[in-house]
Design an enzyme around this catalytic site. Structure first.
Site, PDB file in Angstrom:
ATOM      1  CG  ASP A  53      59.020 -40.085 -55.409  1.00 33.22           C
ATOM      2  OD1 ASP A  53      60.133 -40.502 -55.745  1.00 33.22           O
ATOM      3  OD2 ASP A  53      58.363 -40.554 -54.454  1.00 33.22           O
ATOM      4  CD  GLU A 133      62.766 -64.325 -51.231  1.00 36.45           C
ATOM      5  OE1 GLU A 133      63.666 -63.487 -51.124  1.00 36.45           O
ATOM      6  OE2 GLU A 133      62.580 -65.008 -52.252  1.00 36.45           O
ATOM      7  CE  LYS A 135      62.113 -53.761 -51.287  1.00 31.25           C
ATOM      8  NZ  LYS A 135      63.084 -52.859 -50.759  1.00 31.25           N
ATOM      9  CB  CYS A 450      71.040 -14.769 -42.917  1.00 35.01           C
ATOM     10  SG  CYS A 450      72.436 -13.741 -42.426  1.00 35.01           S
TER      11      CYS A 450
END
Ligand code: IVH
Length: 734
Positions: A53, A133, A135, A450
């Site tokens: 983001d 509804e 999701k 490393c």
């Protein structure tokens, strides 16, 4: 665990000049595309959502402050993941849009106010009429029925172009192959393919019984199951589907579509035709009722046999939806009310360190397994030494765990009240867990490394990466075979893959002639991969597919890239200083030189696809391509334009010189080209233009096919100019 972040080390200097900002924007686009590919296409995100983001925010901020730098194909304009190559592309007649999100009640309220304003309603509290509804957390797909018969199914892809998954969808029992009486001539329905939790658990039980690794979560497993080349594997997975949106609807020869007033009516109609529509949908009047619906499901989400990650609210009446229209990415008439990520507590059993392919040592938490955000978590990255110190998590602590972006598990903090007495602070080990070398933290670096070039853990992960789908794509060269070949000293690095002693392999347990033949063929195949794939496979920090593509098309071959200066590379639009520095550093090492020689000796393709020799016939021209051309692939057409000095954006504007039209062109591009009076060329005209740089005489223009009539369509059709803005995905041919 995956090697850490390719997030930029360098933030832009606010005082930097315009060129630096432009270069940074181009580089951010490459980085974002790289992470998009990892997340959407490979299902293997490399960085936490928050880091991703931050990259998008930085790019958006640059584009907002410098509108001249905004490009139509910027990932800030794109809807989702890239189109995968395994399945045939399908152009969506109406773009498959995304949804904007509301993360809290205030954001939901703000959306309701925008809706009221958009509809010229004086009172923001006036009942607008919504459909609520669930999701569903699955994979979006579009299914087309003609005269009631299932004819085509596609994934969302980038919103404009998805993949043809018809065969896979036909194998999902719950999706009817034929609709019931009353089906119209054409009906395209959109919905979510998902894996029921019980089926997911059963699948994992049989994986375990067979000694195979567990699947991570239902969503990723659904995505992977849908992408099976062998559709019978998909059919056996027990996928399910909820329909939630109408796409294209045409009346005509079948039965005419009914006059639908609202989205709720549309869902009822889909239900009546035999499609599975989620029974938890509700029509409500006010935004307060929407909030109550979302809150109820936040509390009861675990009562369901499928994963949900929020609620979706849609303005019910279709005339209102049309009045509100869409932005480039999402409709204004709908919003997703996202649930906060789930948090759970568990015991931190141990802190261990893994070594990635660059040698980066990443501490990770070993947890008492806990079910959070839809899957069982037993390991979580702790990122680096400072993060462990900052969080002050100690072995034996009760810790709070959550899924960052509901994908990557994260340890948030210890529950101090539960800390047993005498727990010691964790100390980073001094020696690599895989080899005898010391672990060192270079000055100014957040990470410990490393530096032993022959460290076995580094070798293992770098060879796996080289052979992976995003790299040289050598099927059959997975984790266990790489480990075996290393252990047997059949290979020591990626250069050895092409000269494996097959007589010795045939003596190994588990290698029959068939598996040897298959692996040899896969390796032979990889010799001819484009140079960009080889570059990605080398795992050079910050270099993703788009950066690699740019390098391989800007230089003649790998030797020229290895010899190039940082400045030369950074001057390429889309490469920039972070990538250039990393590539130059990589090729300065003796190991890189030795690898290149091994590749050369084994006949691996090291030649780029330089574009510089083409005469610059299209300098100053902007050519948009839509539809399929006979003689050019999507990328080939773009390459042909760019290599001649032209621009090839994803959408038509008044700056467009010409629009090249193939078969099945995108209606919005054609409409816009016609509206703006932009020249339209057929393929022959395009070829002539490429050669001469001159637009052929006007009569060449073919008849523009009619744009689809959206009068019968509910749903995602926005005004033409907005629909057009949505196709800024950079696709050469829609
Ligand atoms: S409507 C134009 N309804 O959420 C509206 N989407 O974040 C298109 N999704 O791509 C989407 N449940 O994959 C809609 N009830 C629902 C949904 C839903 C899940 C997914 C879908 C979409 C994504 C957007």
């Amino acid at each position: 665990m995956t090697e850490g972040s390719a997030a930029p080390d360098t933030a832009p200097d606010p005082a930097a000049d315009g060129t630096a900002i432009e270069a940074r924007a181009a580089e951010l686009r490459s980085l974002i595309e790289y992470h998009n590919e990892r997340y959407h296409t490979l299902d293997d995100p490399e960085i936490p959502d928050a880091d991703y983001d931050a990259l998008v925010r930085e790019l958006r901020a640059i584009e907002e402050a410098n509108p001249q730098l905004a490009t139509a194909d910027s990932p800030t304009q794109a809807v989702g993941g890239a189109v995968q190559s395994t399945f045939a592309p399908v152009t969506h007649e109406l773009p498959m849009m995304s949804l904007d999100n509301a993360f809290d009640a205030a954001e939901l309220q703000a959306w309701a106010e925008r809706v009221a304003k958009g509809l010229d309603l004086d009172d923001a509290a006036a009942p607008v009429g919504y459909v609520c509804e669930l999701k569903i957390d699955g994979v979006a797909c579009s299914i087309r029925y003609e005269r009631g018969e299932l004819v085509l199914a596609a994934t969302r892809g980038n919103g404009r172009v998805g993949e043809d998954i018809t065969a896979n969808i036909r194998g999902i029992d719950i999706i009817p192959n034929s609709l019931g009486p009353g089906a119209p001539a054409v009906l395209e329905v959109r919905g979510e393919v998902y894996l029921p939790i019980a089926t997911f658990d059963a699948l994992n039980e049989s994986q375990e019984a067979a000694g195979l690794p567990r699947y991570v979560n239902p969503r990723n497993t659904a995505a992977g199951s849908l992408r099976q080349k062998d559709a019978s594997i998909t059919a056996g997975r027990g996928l399910a589907f909820w329909a939630y949106q109408l796409g294209v609807v045409e009346g005509g020869a079948g039965a005419p579509a009914p006059q639908l007033e609202g989205h709720g009516d549309a869902l009822d109609w889909l239900d009546s035709l035999g499609l599975p529509v989620n029974p938890e949908r509700r029509r409500v009047a006010t935004i307060a009722e929407v909030s109550a619906y979302a809150e109820r499901w936040l509390e009861h989400r675990h009562d369901l046999d499928y994963e949900i990650d929020g609620a979706v609210v849609k303005v019910d009446r279709l005339v209102r939806q049309r009045a509100l229209g869409s932005t480039a990415k999402a409709p204004r008439w709908a919003i997703a009310v996202k649930f906060p990520p789930e948090e759970r507590t568990t015991t931190l059993l141990d802190i261990q360190v893994s070594i990635g392919r660059t040698g980066k040592a990443t501490p990770f938490a070993v947890l008492d397994p806990v079910f959070v955000g839809g899957s069982t978590v037993q390991m979580a990255t702790l990122h680096n030494e400072d993060q462990v110190a900052l969080k002050d998590v100690r072995v034996g602590d009760t810790v709070v765990v959550r899924k960052a972006g509901d994908v990557i598990p994260e340890v948030l903090r210890p529950v101090l009240a539960d800390r047993p007495r005498g727990r010691r602070k964790w100390k980073f080990p001094k020696v690599c867990p895989a080899c005898p070398s010391d672990l060192l933290r270079p000055e100014g670096e957040a990470h410990i490394f490393c530096f032993n070039p022959t460290c076995s853990a580094k070798r293992q992960t770098s060879i796996e990466h080289f052979a992976s789908r995003g790299g040289m794509d050598i099927e059959g060269m997975g984790e266990s075979r790489v480990a075996l070949f290393l252990e047997q000293e059949l290979i020591a690095d990626v250069g050895d893959i092409f000269s494996i002693d097959w007589d010795r392999v045939s003596e190994l347990e588990g290698f029959g002639q068939l598996s040897i033949d298959n692996l040899r063929a896969a390796i032979d195949d990889a010799r001819t991969r484009p140079l960009a794939r080889l570059l990605v496979g080398l795992g050079i920090r910050h270099l993703g597919p788009s950066g690699a593509e740019l390098l391989s098309s800007s230089f003649a071959d790998i030797d020229a890239i290895a010899a190039a200066s940082e400045e030369q590379m950074a001057a390429i639009d889309g490469v920039g200083p972070t990538i250039a520095h990393s590539v130059a550093q990589y090729f300065a090492t003796d190991e890189a030189a030795a690898l290149v020689e091994k590749f050369r000796a084994a006949g691996v393709n090291l030649i780029g696809t330089p574009t510089s020799e083409e005469p610059k016939t299209l300098e100053g021209m902007t050519i948009v391509v839509t539809g399929t051309l006979d003689g050019f692939s999507r990328d080939g057409a773009a390459q042909a334009i760019k290599s001649r000095g032209g621009k090839n954006p994803g959408s038509v504007s008044k700056k467009t010189t010409a629009v090249v039209v193939g078969t099945e062109p995108g209606a919005s591009k054609l409409t816009k080209a016609t509206d703006l009076g932009v020249r339209i060329l057929d393929e022959a005209g395009f070829v002539a233009l490429l050669e001469t740089g001159e637009l052929p005489d006007a009569p060449d223009a073919p008849d523009a096919p009619d744009a689809p009539d959206d009068s019968g369509e509910a749903g995602e059709a926005g005004p033409p100019d907005e629909a057009d803005a949505a196709d800024g995905g950079g696709d050469a041919t829609d």
